[in-house]
Design an enzyme around this catalytic site. Structure first.
Site, PDB file in Angstrom:
ATOM      1  CE  LYS A 210      11.276   0.119  -4.309  1.00 24.40           C
ATOM      2  NZ  LYS A 210      10.404   1.279  -4.192  1.00 24.40           N
ATOM      3  CD  GLU A 216      18.142  -1.834   9.876  1.00 26.86           C
ATOM      4  OE1 GLU A 216      18.493  -1.753   8.672  1.00 26.86           O
ATOM      5  OE2 GLU A 216      17.838  -0.841  10.561  1.00 26.86           O
ATOM      6  N   GLY A 281       7.985   0.532  -0.652  1.00 29.03           N
ATOM      7  CA  GLY A 281       8.130  -0.530   0.351  1.00 29.03           C
ATOM      8  C   GLY A 281       6.875  -0.694   1.197  1.00 29.03           C
ATOM      9  NE  ARG A 282       5.372   5.350   2.693  1.00 26.49           N
ATOM     10  CZ  ARG A 282       6.495   5.827   2.176  1.00 26.49           C
ATOM     11  NH1 ARG A 282       7.620   5.157   2.322  1.00 26.49           N
ATOM     12  NH2 ARG A 282       6.515   6.972   1.529  1.00 26.49           N
ATOM     13  CD  GLU A 367       9.093   4.613   5.548  1.00 26.51           C
ATOM     14  OE1 GLU A 367       8.736   3.880   4.614  1.00 26.51           O
ATOM     15  OE2 GLU A 367       9.972   4.266   6.360  1.00 26.51           O
ATOM     16  CG  HIS A 398      -9.491  -3.342  30.617  1.00 24.09           C
ATOM     17  ND1 HIS A 398     -10.352  -3.164  31.679  1.00 24.09           N
ATOM     18  CD2 HIS A 398     -10.198  -4.002  29.668  1.00 24.09           C
ATOM     19  CE1 HIS A 398     -11.513  -3.730  31.392  1.00 24.09           C
ATOM     20  NE2 HIS A 398     -11.447  -4.237  30.173  1.00 24.09           N
ATOM     21  CE  LYS A 522      17.689   3.416   5.585  1.00 26.38           C
ATOM     22  NZ  LYS A 522      17.412   3.127   4.185  1.00 26.38           N
TER      23      LYS A 522
END
Ligand code: F6P
Length: 559
Positions: A210, A216, A281-282, A367, A398, A522
């Site tokens: 965005k 990253e 973003g999410r 978030e 399990h 960050k």
């Protein structure tokens, strides 16, 4: 400052009532079902194609009435309407919150900040679809004229989790001969492992960010660019600046709101798909961020995906409160976390295709709602934002289900299953789906109704281990079913959880659409880097624990 009222939910009469009810709350689902043969009917709702059974939750109709009163007194539905209308309900960033506009039909219009958002959305969608068609048909070719076989999406957070989750979920709809891969982590292993067996001549990279500043993503994009150019150089395909430029133009596209930064990176803005600051973003998998998915499942599949979101948006906007599934599910979560002390919420899809869905929901919910102050900056005095987690069943059975069945904590859980498998079953595995779904039905039944000591004794269990084999029951679950996991149904599921998240945040009075909490880490990472690289000044500036850890790292790093 925004004119949106901020209400302290604890000051409402409904909160007070719920608090009192929670004090001596001792639910008995066996009795609630025995006393009311219509309970399942009362608490089962259809929202678009989703069939949602809330009856195994720890509620009765009166209690749901109080939860709906809480929604009314905290202005949840007013805030929903403001969101849909494009008001700046993201107050700390002064932005509209309009993911719902991403999936409205082209015939609609919505003016936001002086611009028709729906027209803009469809203009970009047409670009994405045209691009997807060219890749799928083989018309888009790489520098040596070969069609694309692999699309690599480079992004992180919302620019990764949505695309990878949806791609995994919709694998049966992916065009044969095409695959998508995803690089997100700045751990060099991620880019290395993902590209190591790829042919650069048939690889197309989508850099999705965005902001186009995320460390990253920009680092990984540079690494992948270097990998591609090096490999093409070694093969004698690129040799000078002009051929490098051509290679980037043919093998790199971008998705971003910052098209100027895309150009700075070297990607031709003609090969970039935009979106807008009003898409969080999410909440962006249904924007151009989903380009990898649009290529994989095609424009028609992607349009179905968007139609699914839109169907759930309309349900949330139009269904009466007492039948409004996202509203009810959000309120149940508030009931469990604020009044009954639940800290976490499990999401357990009985579909291997949904194996990334819980991870996707973690960003969406945590978030959004991991906040300690309300929209006006005042501190909250109640819990917000449950820890969402999960794994597909039956694997989880399990592993961690023991704690959900017999542990001391309450873990409300959503079980998701589909009547039909999308995997084409062969002769040998024709009855596997029945076997699989029998577990889905059995688990919620066991959690709700348990097994009493009398029932355990009646099986001849030695007295010494009777208590260990008792299941208390009364462990709340919601069952969500649909005919099958199609693009549309996936869109509906995602939108359902977006709106559940919204409802919780609205009750709590928080801003569910900012994410300031990711900033500090960050900033500190940037400050710490010189210390790791050897600056003693930067090392001395650290606190003693961080300094000691960095010293350990430096002493032990051998390569
Ligand atoms: O983690 C913070 C965050 O801003 C997320 O909200 C976002 O999805 C992610 O980073 C990636 O951001 P971008 O798409 O700008 O690279």
């Amino acid at each position: 400052m925004s004119d949106i009222p901020v209400i302290d939910p604890t000051m409402t009469p409904a909160w007070d009532t719920l608090d009192q009810l929670a004090d001596n709350f001792d639910p008995d689902l066996r009795k609630l079902f025995a006393d009311d043969p219509t309970r399942t009917q009362t608490f089962t709702f259809d929202a678009a194609d989703l069939h949602v059974d809330l009856s195994k939750n720890l509620v009765c109709p009166t209690l749901v009435g109080h939860l709906l009163a809480l929604a009314e007194q905290t202005g949840v539905l007013e805030l929903r309407d403001r969101m849909y209308a494009g008001e700046h309900i993201n107050v700390t960033e002064d932005r509209a919150v309009l993911h719902t506009a991403l999936r409205r039909p082209a015939t609609d219009s919505l003016t936001v900040d002086g611009q028709d958002a729906i027209a803009d959305v469809h203009e970009v969608l047409e670009q994405v679809y045209a691009f997807a068609r060219r890749v799928r048909s083989g018309e888009w070719v790489g520098i040596t004229g070969k069609p694309v076989k692999t699309v690599v999406n480079v992004g992180i957070g919302g620019s990764d989790l949505g695309p990878v989750m949806a791609y995994e979920a919709l694998k049966p709809f992916v065009q044969e001969g095409l695959e998508c891969r995803f690089i997100s982590n700045i751990d060099p292993t991620d880019a290395g492992e993902t590209t190591k067996d790829l042919d650069p001549e048939t690889t197309l990279v989508i850099v999705a960010s965005k902001t186009f500043t995320t460390l990253e993503t920009i680092t990984n994009a540079k690494v992948v660019r270097a990998w591609l150019l090096d490999a093409l150089r070694e093969r004698g395909i690129v040799s000078d600046e002009a051929s490098e430029k051509e290679a980037i133009a043919k093998h790199f596209v971008a998705v971003s709101t910052a098209l100027d930064k895309v150009a700075e990176f070297g990607i031709d803005p003609a090969n970039a798909f935009g979106f807008w600051s009003w898409v969080g973003g999410r909440y962006s998998v249904d924007s151009a961020v989903g380009t990898s998915l649009a290529v994989a499942i095609g424009p028609e599949g992607f349009a179905d995906f968007l139609a699914g979101f839109n169907a759930m948006d309309r349900h949330f906007a139009e269904a009466a409160p007492e039948k409004n599934v996202p509203l009810l599910m959000g309120l149940l979560n508030v009931w469990y976390s604020n009044f009954l002390g639940a800290d976490t919420h499990a999401v357990l899809p009985y579909s291997q295709y949904l194996h990334r869905f819980p991870a996707y929901l973690q960003q969406l919910t945590m978030e959004s709602n991991g906040k300690s102050v309300r929209r006006d900056g005042s501190p909250v005095t109640y819990e917000t934002g449950e820890v969402f987690w999960g794994e597909p069943g039956t694997n989880g059975q399990h592993a961690f289900y023991q704690l959900i069945h017999q542990g001391t904590r309450m873990v409300p859980a959503d079980f998701i299953a589909f009547a039909n498998p999308t995997w084409a079953l062969g002769d040998g595995d024709a009855d596997m789906h029945e076997l699989f779904l029998s577990n889905f039905f059995a688990q919620t039944k066991a959690l709700a109704f348990g097994k009493t000591s009398e029932e355990v004794r009646a099986e001849g269990t030695p007295e010494a281990i009777v208590s260990a084999r008792v299941f208390t029951g009364n462990r709340p679950t919601t069952s969500i079913m649909a005919p099958s996991l199609t693009p549309s149904v996936l869109g509906q599921l995602i939108a359902l959880y977006e709106h559940i998240t919204f409802v919780e945040g609205a009750v709590w009075g928080i801003d569910s659409f900012d994410q300031w909490g990711v900033e500090l880490g960050k900033v500190l990472a940037k400050q710490i880097l010189p210390a790791i690289e050897g600056s003693s000044e930067a090392l001395d500036a650290q606190d003693q624990s961080t300094r000691a850890l960095i010293e350990y790292y430096r002493a032990n790093r051998t390569k």
